[in-house]
Scaffold this active site. Structure first.
Site, PDB file in Angstrom:
ATOM      1  N   ASP A 116       3.877  -7.916  10.846  1.00 53.98           N
ATOM      2  CA  ASP A 116       4.299  -8.187   9.474  1.00 53.98           C
ATOM      3  C   ASP A 116       5.795  -8.475   9.441  1.00 53.98           C
ATOM      4  OD1 ASP A 116       4.059  -8.527   6.755  1.00 53.98           O
ATOM      5  OD2 ASP A 116       4.273  -6.400   6.294  1.00 53.98           O
ATOM      6  N   MET A 135       0.804  -1.206   0.000  1.00 51.28           N
ATOM      7  CA  MET A 135       0.000   0.000   0.000  1.00 51.28           C
ATOM      8  C   MET A 135       0.839   1.258   0.000  1.00 51.28           C
ATOM      9  SD  MET A 135      -3.021  -0.796  -0.030  1.00 51.28           S
ATOM     10  CE  MET A 135      -3.641   0.827   0.404  1.00 51.28           C
TER      11      MET A 135
END
Lengths: 910, 202
Positions: free
Chosen positions: A235, A124
């Site tokens: 993550d 993103m």
């Protein structure tokens, strides 16, 4: 969540206005609701008329109010015209206003930072290299494209990022700043790190296993640091872990993934139907979109370690949709790193680094790595700390703490596939297969499984507290309550010895190996597991293993919260089945018999038990509250009445409630429980205790015996009965009961305290001291331990030490200090302290326990006052009076005829 | 003068008293209020993202708020935030989100222009001649709607829902729990009054 509570008035929420408080002005006249209603009414009436008749009509009804007439006329005019913004399609307007989006970076400058060049793009975000204008230092700015925060969230976002900015660890890239640009695009300003992704670094340099482990350990240290500061990475992957030229690691993007996830998902789904995340390092629960936490980071670390050891990922999930990835992860097991190495080295013999690997990836590393990436969060390392400890153990060639957890899954699958068809003949091969599997995972080395061992009954189990893995401490009661329910159910089976492991400080997660626990608790089997509730569903995973670590059975359950009670029984029955113990029909029936309660009442009951188990004044008072609510929710809830009785009993026993108030309540609740269900051990025990406080020793004994008949493993009954017996004089039976209680719940401070008191009453000061000391080993400030030790010291004449102890805690409202002064011969101090105590309690309108006062006088040698207060205690049913026969401080009174008469009136059994 | 006023309004945004709740059952339940505020935020962000996605895919694509709201509903359907609401109620909330989104964009646009216009938006295409006014017009409508809300909250909700959220007459009637005839009546009067206000503001 930081900043979860919006500051008053700050955010523009749904209820807030979009704009400022507009002046309520219409053509110079203040317009209120009434006037607007009038205008509207005239407007509609006039509009119904043909145009020429409108003005005359308005004049006729407006009574000379020309302003009103002109207002209505103006509306009529607009109505006829019909060309305002509102008559247009909002699409057009939106097109104009939103449509002009400049595709490239909208801003060249972010605060004091000036964008220099684009470093990269992924997911993103776009990352730019930027320079701080005033300082000239370089930073990386990550901009979350396509993510706009609504105004009310902007401030919260900035607040959250401030906590990330506080992460200050040499291996974590600093977050300098994070904010939203004027149009609401979130951006992060981070330390600019030049380095190579971890896996690439190791590959390029052909690092040895030791070197890889060293780097990996440094990564773990950083993650642990963040966890300790309440930040989950979410993550973790090699591309987020850079190794710099000097060999130090830097972790990037801490806590940022959270935002990427929440912003990213929907867009990506629109475009491709795919979730954005790379599933390679994501745990099953993360892929499922369940709650993330420490356990998800532990999993990712496990995968990274796997990749470091094997040179490839454990699963090839490339191109998988989340659903496919989920299916894949559910069904497959990762190959052991050591066997991966074998294959790889066979095909690539030229790779010189591999030869070294082949020797160094050991079964221990397999266990370590596979434990970290276990698909069940409950069977993973519970913390990064535990993972680090095992790396250290491995490096020092010590046994690992990891248990061969992955094995249980295989065994379970194996079992569930074959269970129904297992014939006796087949058993041998099964045992052989299990033994083979076990060997691989025999991390402790000494383990030598063989058929007989694997096949034998498990006649004693320890039930470890079920872990609450929901990440919400508010759910602790559920795990605690389920643990207790399981213990209660299991202990109904006579042939099975059930040991609980009440932990001293609640949620202590001391990683101990099964064999350590097995030795410590002297059991053959261990039950452990976890509970996580989210919304209306409960996820339970439970495992039974032998004390040597061999898994016997493991299962996970996902149920609706409404089915919790049937699940609890199912769990107990399943475990009993797996122990292979023969259960007589009568006990089987007792297990199946318990009545179903409404989920609401049951939940209240579990909460009650949870707080009751804390045994503190506050906890007990809360438990009274919950139990009472449970009886209101379900008036036939016998266990809740029994719980209520238990709570009153404990409140009275520790001097937190006036006996004349608490005992009748305890008795009433216990009787009610028995009336509802005569087979409830808890109720009989509570009734027994209240009988004792009424000095009905025979009745008490009868009820205790009934309770233990119903549930021989009921620890509360055991220690209470032991305690009562020790006071009335049956020392031998008392000691044996206390020992049973200690065996069944060896780490419970309450049980240790009661056992210590039993020894103390028997004047076995050595054993008493060692019980009290054990309490203080678990918690050096536990008042029970301090009080116990002070008692012994005083009885032994070690007054200085005794005073030191009692001064540490305000024990028995200060009477204890007075008694100790008195016994030490410091009469003046004793009397002063006594007066202070009595005055304070009188002021607070609290109960003055006559026994305590009598004890001070007895120690002072003031027999008259001592007898007076004892008489009063007798009248008020102060259960301290039960101690008359055994209490050392009363020895001086024994020759006094008044004392002897009092003892006779107590009706102690001979 | 107008500039000043615009500025005051923007600054005032951050410390406003809450408007009377338009759904009284929410006022009584703070947790519901919070859930709705969360949904509002999520909707705002989703609408904004959708608008941008649509534009990036095809610069000439029409940005139809009704379509965007429908799409946002589908996107958010899986989120927990949506659990608190019905589809209709969602559209009502989305309408306000759309309003806020457009107002913000219009403000930025105005600001850009005042600061010398870093982006060239002027076009000589005749069909677009009147368009640059939309931003100002929208801000005026926004302000007038707030005034209307003081005079008649119901009509303000009605206009917001219909214009920004694309609710049709039956939906609007259902949201406000009034008859369709009342919606038609109220709408006509409110529209006339707002048109008058917009004209005045020019």
């Amino acid at each position: 969540m930081i900043g979860g509570q919006p500051r008053l008035g700050s955010p523009v929420s749904f209820a807030n206005r979009i704009n400022g408080p507009g002046s309520i002005q219409l053509w110079g006249t203040a317009m209120d609701q009434a006037r607007w209603d009038k205008i509207q009414s005239l407007f509609h009436d006039a509009a119904a008329l043909p145009e020429p008749k409108r003005l005359p009509y308005l004049r006729s009804v407006c009574d000379g109010d020309e302003v009103l007439v002109s207002e209505v006329l103006a509306l009529l005019e607009e109505d006829a015209h019909g060309a305002s913004l509102l008559d247009r399609d909002v699409s057009e307007v939106a097109q104009q206003i939103l449509g002009d989006s400049t595709a490239s970076l909208p801003f060249k400058e972010f605060g004091p930072y000036c964008i220099k060049k684009r470093l990269g793009e992924g997911g993103m975000g776009v990352v730019y290299l930027a320079e701080r204008k005033d300082l000239g230092s370089l930073v990386a700015i990550k901009i979350l494209r396509d993510a706009w925060l609504s105004p009310s969230r902007r401030e919260r976002f900035a607040t959250e990022q401030r906590t990330l900015a506080q992460l200050n660890h040499p291996s974590i890239a600093r977050l300098y700043d994070a904010n939203t640009s004027p149009d609401g695009t979130p951006f992060f300003v981070m330390e600019y790190v030049e380095g190579v992704p971890l896996t690439e670094y190791c590959h390029e340099r052909q690092c040895s296993v030791e070197e890889r482990l060293r780097l990996f350990r440094a990564v773990c240290e950083a993650v642990l640091y963040a966890h300790q500061h309440g930040v989950i990475h979410r993550d973790l992957k090699p591309s987020n872990i850079l190794v710099r030229e000097d060999g130090t690691v830097r972790l990037l993007d801490f806590g940022i993934a959270k935002h990427v996830e929440s912003f990213g998902e929907s867009v990506e789904q629109t475009a491709t139907g795919l979730r954005l995340m790379t599933p390679a390092y994501a745990s099953l629960e993360q892929i499922r979109g369940e709650r993330v936490g420490i356990h998800t980071d532990v999993y990712s670390l496990g995968v990274i370690l796997y990749e470091l050891l094997c040179g490839r990922l454990p699963f090839d999930l490339s191109g998988c949709t989340p659903a496919q990835a989920e299916k894949f992860l559910t069904e497959r097991e990762a190959e052991k790193p050591s066997s991966v190495m074998w294959q790889t080295s066979a095909s690539k013999t030229s790779h010189k680094g591999m030869a070294a690997f082949r020797k160094t990836v050991s079964p221990e590393l397999d266990a370590l790595c596979l434990t970290a990436m276990h698909k069940d969060p409950a069977l993973r390392y519970h913390s990064v700390d535990a993972l680090i400890r095992d790396i250290d153990h491995y490096q020092k060639h010590e046994p690992l703490e990891a248990r061969p957890a992955t094995l249980s899954y295989r065994v379970r699958h194996f079992f569930s596939r074959h269970q129904r068809s297992i014939a006796a003949a087949f058993m041998t091969s099964l045992v052989a297969a299990m033994a083979a599997l076990a060997v691989v995972f025999a991390v402790r080395g000494k383990l030598a499984p063989h058929g007989a061992l694997l096949n034998s009954k498990i006649a004693s189990v320890a039930v470890l507290p079920l872990a609450n893995t929901s990440g919400d401490a508010g759910q602790d009661y559920l795990a605690g309550g389920m643990t207790q329910a399981l213990i209660t159910d299991l202990s109904k089976v006579r042939a099975l010895k059930v040991v609980s492991r009440t932990s001293a400080s609640g949620n202590q997660t001391k990683a101990e190996s099964p064999s350590q626990i097995g030795r410590e608790l002297n059991v053959a089997g261990i039950v452990e597991g976890s509970v996580a509730r989210s919304g209306n569903s409960v996820h339970v995973s439970l495992e039974l293993m032998r004390a040597n670590g061999t898994p016997v059975w493991a299962e996970t359950y996902d149920r609706n919260i409404e089915e919790l009670q049937s699940l609890q029984r199912e769990l107990a029955r399943q475990i009993i089945r797996e122990t292979q113990i023969t259960v007589p029909d009568s006990e089987e029936k007792q297990l199946a018999d318990s009545e179903a309660r409404t989920p609401e009442a049951h939940d209240l009951y579990l909460r009650g038990r949870y707080f009751w188990n804390q045994r503190t004044r506050e906890g007990l008072l809360k438990s009274v509250d919950y139990f009472r609510q449970a009886t209101i929710a379900d008036p036939s809830y016998s266990e809740a009445y029994a719980g209520l009785a238990d709570a009153y009993v404990e409140l009275v026993a520790f001097g937190n409630l006036v006996p004349s108030d608490g005992l009748p309540k305890a008795k009433a609740a216990a009787s009610k429980a028995i009336a509802l269900d005569d087979s409830l051990a808890e109720a009989h025990a509570a009734l027994a205790y209240s009988h004792a406080a009424e000095w009905d020793w025979v009745g008490s004994q009868k009820e205790f015996q009934r309770a233990l008949e119903l549930n021989p493993g009921y620890v509360t009954a055991l220690y209470q009965y032991a305690y009562i017996l020790s006071m009335v004089g049956d020392q031998k039976e008392s000691l044996s009961l206390a020992q049973q209680a200690l065996q069944l719940d060896p780490l419970s401070p309450v049980v240790m305290y009661r056992a210590g008191r039993v020894y103390f009453h028997a004047r076995d000061y050595g054993k008493a001291t060692s019980e009290f000391r054990r309490i203080l080993e678990l918690n050096p400030n536990d008042p029970l331990g301090i009080y116990g030790l002070a008692l012994v010291l005083r009885a032994q004449g070690k007054f200085d030490d005794a005073i030191r102890y009692v001064q540490r805690e305000n024990l028995q409202q200060g009477f204890d200090l007075a008694s100790t002064y008195a016994a030490a011969g410091q009469s003046a101090d004793a009397r002063r302290q006594l007066t202070t105590c009595v005055l304070r309690l009188q002021q607070q309108k609290r109960y003055i326990r006559p026994g305590w006062v009598a004890e001070v006088y007895a120690n002072l040698g003031d027999n008259d006052d001592a007898i007076t207060w004892l008489e009063r205690g007798y009248r008020e049913h102060d259960d301290f009076l039960a101690l008359l026969r055994v209490w050392p401080a009363f020895d001086r009174l024994r020759s006094d005829p008044r004392f002897q008469a009092l003892v006779r009136r107590m009706n102690f059994p001979s | 003068m107008r500039k000043r006023e615009e500025k005051t309004v923007t600054a005032g945004e951050n410390n406003l008293p809450p408007q009377a709740f338009d759904m009284p059952e929410e006022a009584a339940r703070p947790e519901l209020r919070r859930a709705i505020d969360d949904l509002f935020c999520a909707t705002y962000e989703e609408l904004r993202r959708l608008a941008s996605t649509v534009r990036r895919g095809d610069p000439n694509a029409t940005l139809n708020p009704t379509a965007l709201v429908n799409e946002a509903w589908i996107k958010l359907a899986k989120s927990s935030e949506l659990a608190v609401t019905s589809r209709l109620h969602f559209k009502r909330i989305a309408a306000r989100a759309m309003r806020q989104l457009l107002v913000e964009a219009a403000r930025r646009r105005n600001a850009d222009k005042r600061n010398g216009g870093s982006r060239i938006t002027v076009t000589f295409d005749g069909s677009f001649r009147e368009k640059p006014c939309d931003a100002k017009n929208l801000l005026a409508l926004n302000k007038a709607l707030d005034t209307l809300a003081d005079m008649s909250p119901r009509q303000a909700i009605m206009v917001e829902s219909r214009f920004f959220g694309g609710l049709d007459i039956p939906e609007t009637a259902a949201v406000l729990k009034v008859s369709e005839a009342t919606v038609l009546r109220d709408w006509r009067a409110a529209k006339a009054w707002l048109a008058r206000e917009l004209r005045e503001s020019n």
